[in-house]
Motif scaffolding. Structure first.
Motif, PDB file in Angstrom:
ATOM      1  N   PRO A  76      -0.273   6.271   1.903  1.00  0.00           N
ATOM      2  CA  PRO A  76      -1.458   5.444   1.626  1.00  0.00           C
ATOM      3  C   PRO A  76      -2.563   6.247   0.939  1.00  0.00           C
ATOM      4  CG  PRO A  76      -1.469   6.106   3.907  1.00  0.00           C
ATOM      5  CD  PRO A  76      -0.191   6.645   3.321  1.00  0.00           C
ATOM      6  N   LYS A  77      -3.402   5.560   0.198  1.00  0.00           N
ATOM      7  CA  LYS A  77      -4.579   6.194  -0.390  1.00  0.00           C
ATOM      8  C   LYS A  77      -5.754   5.961   0.549  1.00  0.00           C
ATOM      9  CE  LYS A  77      -2.983   5.758  -5.125  1.00  0.00           C
ATOM     10  NZ  LYS A  77      -1.601   5.380  -4.725  1.00  0.00           N
ATOM     11  N   LEU A  78      -6.636   6.934   0.635  1.00  0.00           N
ATOM     12  CA  LEU A  78      -7.728   6.855   1.608  1.00  0.00           C
ATOM     13  C   LEU A  78      -8.510   5.546   1.460  1.00  0.00           C
ATOM     14  CD1 LEU A  78      -9.378   8.163   3.869  1.00  0.00           C
ATOM     15  CD2 LEU A  78     -10.702   9.371   2.113  1.00  0.00           C
TER      16      LEU A  78
ATOM     17  N   TYR B  35       0.804  -1.228   0.000  1.00  0.00           N
ATOM     18  CA  TYR B  35       0.000   0.000   0.000  1.00  0.00           C
ATOM     19  C   TYR B  35       0.834   1.273   0.000  1.00  0.00           C
ATOM     20  CZ  TYR B  35      -3.420  -3.424   1.705  1.00  0.00           C
ATOM     21  OH  TYR B  35      -4.219  -4.510   1.869  1.00  0.00           O
ATOM     22  N   ASP B  36       2.154   1.138   0.178  1.00  0.00           N
ATOM     23  CA  ASP B  36       2.968   2.345   0.300  1.00  0.00           C
ATOM     24  C   ASP B  36       4.131   2.247  -0.685  1.00  0.00           C
ATOM     25  OD1 ASP B  36       2.732   4.634   2.572  1.00  0.00           O
ATOM     26  OD2 ASP B  36       4.806   4.448   1.928  1.00  0.00           O
ATOM     27  N   LYS B  37       5.212   2.981  -0.431  1.00  0.00           N
ATOM     28  CA  LYS B  37       6.306   3.016  -1.398  1.00  0.00           C
ATOM     29  C   LYS B  37       7.492   2.183  -0.935  1.00  0.00           C
ATOM     30  CE  LYS B  37       4.930   7.502  -3.309  1.00  0.00           C
ATOM     31  NZ  LYS B  37       4.393   7.038  -4.589  1.00  0.00           N
ATOM     32  N   GLY B  38       7.216   1.096  -0.203  1.00  0.00           N
ATOM     33  CA  GLY B  38       8.283   0.153   0.137  1.00  0.00           C
ATOM     34  C   GLY B  38       9.068   0.471   1.389  1.00  0.00           C
ATOM     35  N   TYR B  39       8.579   1.423   2.187  1.00  0.00           N
ATOM     36  CA  TYR B  39       9.278   1.711   3.443  1.00  0.00           C
ATOM     37  C   TYR B  39       8.288   2.239   4.473  1.00  0.00           C
ATOM     38  CZ  TYR B  39       9.049   6.751   2.581  1.00  0.00           C
ATOM     39  OH  TYR B  39       8.604   8.028   2.375  1.00  0.00           O
ATOM     40  N   GLY B  40       8.742   2.252   5.716  1.00  0.00           N
ATOM     41  CA  GLY B  40       7.967   2.844   6.804  1.00  0.00           C
ATOM     42  C   GLY B  40       8.890   3.691   7.651  1.00  0.00           C
ATOM     43  N   HIS B  41       8.286   4.549   8.478  1.00  0.00           N
ATOM     44  CA  HIS B  41       9.070   5.459   9.306  1.00  0.00           C
ATOM     45  C   HIS B  41       8.741   5.222  10.782  1.00  0.00           C
ATOM     46  CE1 HIS B  41      11.071   9.164  10.516  1.00  0.00           C
ATOM     47  NE2 HIS B  41      10.010   9.459  11.226  1.00  0.00           N
ATOM     48  N   PHE B  42       9.736   4.758  11.554  1.00  0.00           N
ATOM     49  CA  PHE B  42       9.530   4.550  12.994  1.00  0.00           C
ATOM     50  C   PHE B  42       9.681   5.886  13.712  1.00  0.00           C
ATOM     51  CE2 PHE B  42      10.755   0.260  11.571  1.00  0.00           C
ATOM     52  CZ  PHE B  42       9.665  -0.447  12.058  1.00  0.00           C
ATOM     53  N   THR B  43       8.709   6.166  14.579  1.00  0.00           N
ATOM     54  CA  THR B  43       8.625   7.501  15.168  1.00  0.00           C
ATOM     55  C   THR B  43       9.211   7.552  16.570  1.00  0.00           C
ATOM     56  OG1 THR B  43       6.541   7.283  16.361  1.00  0.00           O
ATOM     57  CG2 THR B  43       6.407   7.687  13.984  1.00  0.00           C
ATOM     58  N   THR B  44       9.195   8.750  17.143  1.00  0.00           N
ATOM     59  CA  THR B  44       9.727   8.954  18.490  1.00  0.00           C
ATOM     60  C   THR B  44       8.727   8.522  19.565  1.00  0.00           C
ATOM     61  OG1 THR B  44       8.925  11.224  18.473  1.00  0.00           O
ATOM     62  CG2 THR B  44      11.174  10.860  17.739  1.00  0.00           C
ATOM     63  N   ARG B  45       7.574   7.988  19.169  1.00  0.00           N
ATOM     64  CA  ARG B  45       6.631   7.463  20.168  1.00  0.00           C
ATOM     65  C   ARG B  45       6.325   5.985  19.919  1.00  0.00           C
ATOM     66  NH1 ARG B  45       2.465   8.276  22.137  1.00  0.00           N
ATOM     67  NH2 ARG B  45       3.205   8.230  24.256  1.00  0.00           N
ATOM     68  N   GLN B  46       7.290   5.263  19.440  1.00  0.00           N
ATOM     69  CA  GLN B  46       7.122   3.822  19.222  1.00  0.00           C
ATOM     70  C   GLN B  46       5.915   3.516  18.329  1.00  0.00           C
ATOM     71  OE1 GLN B  46       7.291   2.588  23.436  1.00  0.00           O
ATOM     72  NE2 GLN B  46       9.403   1.951  23.119  1.00  0.00           N
ATOM     73  N   ASN B  47       5.759   4.331  17.293  1.00  0.00           N
ATOM     74  CA  ASN B  47       4.774   4.046  16.256  1.00  0.00           C
ATOM     75  C   ASN B  47       5.516   3.852  14.945  1.00  0.00           C
ATOM     76  OD1 ASN B  47       2.330   4.708  17.866  1.00  0.00           O
ATOM     77  ND2 ASN B  47       3.137   6.784  17.796  1.00  0.00           N
ATOM     78  N   ILE B  48       4.786   3.360  13.934  1.00  0.00           N
ATOM     79  CA  ILE B  48       5.323   3.389  12.578  1.00  0.00           C
ATOM     80  C   ILE B  48       4.350   4.173  11.707  1.00  0.00           C
ATOM     81  CG2 ILE B  48       4.318   1.124  11.958  1.00  0.00           C
ATOM     82  CD1 ILE B  48       6.725   0.755  10.038  1.00  0.00           C
ATOM     83  N   GLN B  49       4.907   5.008  10.838  1.00  0.00           N
ATOM     84  CA  GLN B  49       4.071   5.813   9.954  1.00  0.00           C
ATOM     85  C   GLN B  49       4.295   5.405   8.504  1.00  0.00           C
ATOM     86  OE1 GLN B  49       3.857   9.731  12.843  1.00  0.00           O
ATOM     87  NE2 GLN B  49       4.825   9.978  10.859  1.00  0.00           N
TER      88      GLN B  49
END
Lengths: 560, 94
Positions: A96-98, A78-92
């Motif tokens: 994505p398309k709605l 659903y995305d462009k082949g990567y994710g971003h781990f955040t400073t609050r232990q989330n991944i963004q």
């Protein structure tokens, strides 16, 4: 780790079906954006600069390999082949398309993950020490209570429309790696008279008005945890400033009413609601605790590690920076750096995520953690397996030996993605890492926490960086303010601002002047930047920054 | 008024769009209608169809031979995409 019950699965399926219908109604035009926005935010969906963004919770930073693989699949499907781990232990996920988001949430539900309450004015994802369950100095694993709090706060009917967001962090170690004093509520597991309980901090937070959390309860007995939390949030829910979003967080409520008055009201509320907690929460906690039992550690010889450490300088450099002490001498805690020089802090490709999942399954008792410092942790690895693990990481660009050093930078997404940002932070982090790598100064400089935020909301924790950088918009130009002397550790400290900001082009040379000043003035290599700053104060660094040709040289010469 | 155009994010894709003189939403700024009359601009903004886009607003531009370019760096980033990865409009040939 915690495995979903039938109740959890049914709850999540219902919730995802509700959101699927809400998305469909938004797309058909039945819901306006004004009506839809609070609904999408409660399910982690933002609209950013270039696209929607889905923020997925990784509760208390804990993942198994199946979950990490699902995160990789999401990035590719659903995305462009990567994710971003955040400073609050989330991944963004940044693209994505709605219309795809309901499918993404269903995919996540299959592995026991969700995006509920990762945004909006609710109790957010509960964060915890990323070394939980593994650290040598730990009193108790904080994750069972973090899971209890997750269950209690998820869809809590009283707390869905709070004055603002509300963040809880927990630690079970005396060394605070979870920045608990910078949270609305910080919980520290402590012992008294042979029993464990909680020290409760309230009113901490960074952002526009940074404040250090204050101890509202020095020792809270275990069984009182949920009613006490409920009392605190409830008191704030009534008193919190809904008239002004900048004054709505609990830190301002505590500041305006005083800690004593808040504590009095909390005790009053607590006395009222405590009897309604029949003990079911404690039975649930016992069940959760059983699921966090440590893995069956296998005894392993130290020799393979010692041989590699003596023979291979690259392995040795990595071991020196990226390993932490495990509660067992024959194991280590491995921090996998997502900060390769020049890469985006916290980004991981689907390939890298799959490798980490494989390595966790092969060497790490299937355990993975995400740290608020945007790295991935393998909390339990037998030292004998470290050489093979290191070799596998190296093949995918994941063996950067820089944990705790300059290039281990926390950076928020900034104006490359975020709609709230006032300046970019990622390229500043990239350039700083590359610049000091090229100068070969990073190891000489030693331990350093450099943290960058792209706006005053401080997702990049700049206030508590040894060096903090805050990107602002000054009359249509990116401008970067520097703070020095912050500390994110057990004795949380806020940095002091040096003075006027620097342009995008000037910020890297400015940081170099600060660090060259430190190198010239430190007593020895053993004196870290933070220690030198505490001894010397702001003045010499300020001089190096703003009068590089005069006063600084004088000071440097005097010191020499 | 400062020459301005109307921009928003598309409802389905979330990407940056600009309102054209034909009332369509274009992916590139070059196709946007530039307003110099405040009353006309406000009227067009008011009549944006909320079922197609999110968060429409007036965005000031500077004109070179009639072609608009962003005044603020935030808007310049929105025409391209992120600076750390070759994604977004810059990669899509816009």
């Amino acid at each position: 780790m915690y495995h979903y019950s039938d109740f959890d699965r049914a709850f999540l399926a219902t919730r995802n079906a509700q959101f699927r219908a809400q998305v469909a109604r938004r797309i058909s035009g039945e819901l306006t954006e004004e009506e839809f926005k609070p609904l999408r935010l409660m399910n982690g969906v933002y609209l950013q600069l270039h696209a929607y963004m889905l923020r997925v919770a990784i509760p208390y930073g804990t993942l198994g390999s199946a979950q990490m693989r699902a995160l990789a699949d999401l990035a590719e499907t659903y995305d462009k082949g990567y994710g971003h781990f955040t400073t609050r232990q989330n991944i963004q996920y940044n693209w994505p398309k709605l219309g795809d988001i309901p499918d993404m949430l269903d995919d996540l539900a299959r592995v026991g993950l969700h995006a509920i309450q990762t945004s909006g004015n609710t109790i957010r994802n509960v964060t915890a020490d990323h070394f939980a369950g593994a650290a040598a100095d730990e009193l108790a694993d904080p994750r069972p209570i973090a899971e209890l709090i997750r269950q209690w706060s998820t869809d809590h009917p009283e707390f869905q429309f709070l004055p603002r967001k509300f963040k809880v962090a927990v630690t079970g170690s005396p060394e605070d790696r979870a920045v608990t004093a910078a949270h609305d509520i910080g919980l520290r597991i402590v012992a008294r008279d042979g029993a464990l309980g909680y020290q409760v901090l309230v009113g901490g937070g960074l952002g526009r008005t940074p404040m250090i959390g204050k101890i509202i309860k020095d020792f809270l007995p275990e069984a009182d945890l949920l009613p006490y939390l409920e009392a605190v949030v409830s008191v704030w829910n009534s008193l919190g400033r809904r008239d002004n979003k900048y004054k709505a967080r609990i830190k301002i409520t505590v500041h305006e009413h005083g800690l004593e008055e808040i504590a009095r009201r909390v005790e009053e509320r607590f006395a009222l609601i405590r009897p309604t907690f029949s003990g079911i929460d404690q039975a649930l906690l016992a069940d959760i605790r059983a699921q966090f039992a440590p893995p069956a550690f296998r005894a392993a010889p130290l020799a393979p590690y010692e041989v590699a450490y003596a023979a291979d300088p690259i392995f040795r450099a990595w071991a020196d920076t990226n390993l932490a002490r495990h509660k067992r001498a024959d194991h280590a805690i491995v921090t996998v750096s997502l900060k390769a020089h020049g890469e985006t802090p916290g980004d991981a490709s689907a390939t890298q995520m799959r490798l980490l999942a494989d390595l966790a399954a092969r060497f790490g008792y299937d355990a993975l953690r995400i740290s608020h410092e945007q790295n991935v942790i393998l909390p339990h690895v037998a030292r004998a397996d470290l050489p093979a693990l290191h070799a596998a990481l190296k093949a995918q660009g994941l063996a950067t030996a820089n944990i705790g050093l300059l290039s281990d930078i926390i950076a928020c997404p900034g104006m490359d993605y975020c709609a709230l940002a006032t300046a970019r932070s990622i390229p500043v982090a990239q350039e700083l890492a590359q610049h000091f790598d090229a100068l070969k100064l990073e190891h000489d400089i030693g331990p350093l926490k450099l943290k960058i935020s792209g706006c005053i909301n401080a997702c990049g924790h700049h206030h508590v960086g040894h060096i903090g950088i805050l990107g602002l918009d000054r009359a249509g130009v990116e401008s970067y303010q520097i703070t020095l002397g912050g500390d994110h550790g057990t004795d949380l400290a806020l940095g002091s601002r040096t003075g006027p900001g620097f342009s995008y082009e000037e910020i890297v040379p400015a940081i170099e002047r600060i660090l060259r000043c430190y190198l010239a003035l430190r007593e020895s290599r053993a004196e870290s930047f933070l220690e030198a700053f505490r001894r010397l104060g702001l003045a010499p660094f300020k001089a190096a920054l703003y009068e590089p040709d005069a006063k600084a040289k004088e000071l440097v010469h005097a010191a020499e | 008024m400062t020459p301005s155009l109307i921009t928003a994010n598309a409802l389905l894709e979330g990407d940056v769009v600009y309102l054209t003189a034909h009332g369509h939403w274009a992916r590139t700024m070059a196709e946007a209608e530039v307003f110099t009359d405040e009353a006309v601009a406000e009227e067009r903004l008011f009549s944006v169809n909320p079922a197609e886009v999110v968060g429409a607003y007036l965005m000031p531009v500077s004109l070179t031979d009639g072609a608009p370019s962003p005044v603020h760096f935030r808007e310049a980033f929105r025409t391209r995409g992120p600076s750390n990865r070759f994604h977004g409009k810059q990669a899509e040939g816009y």
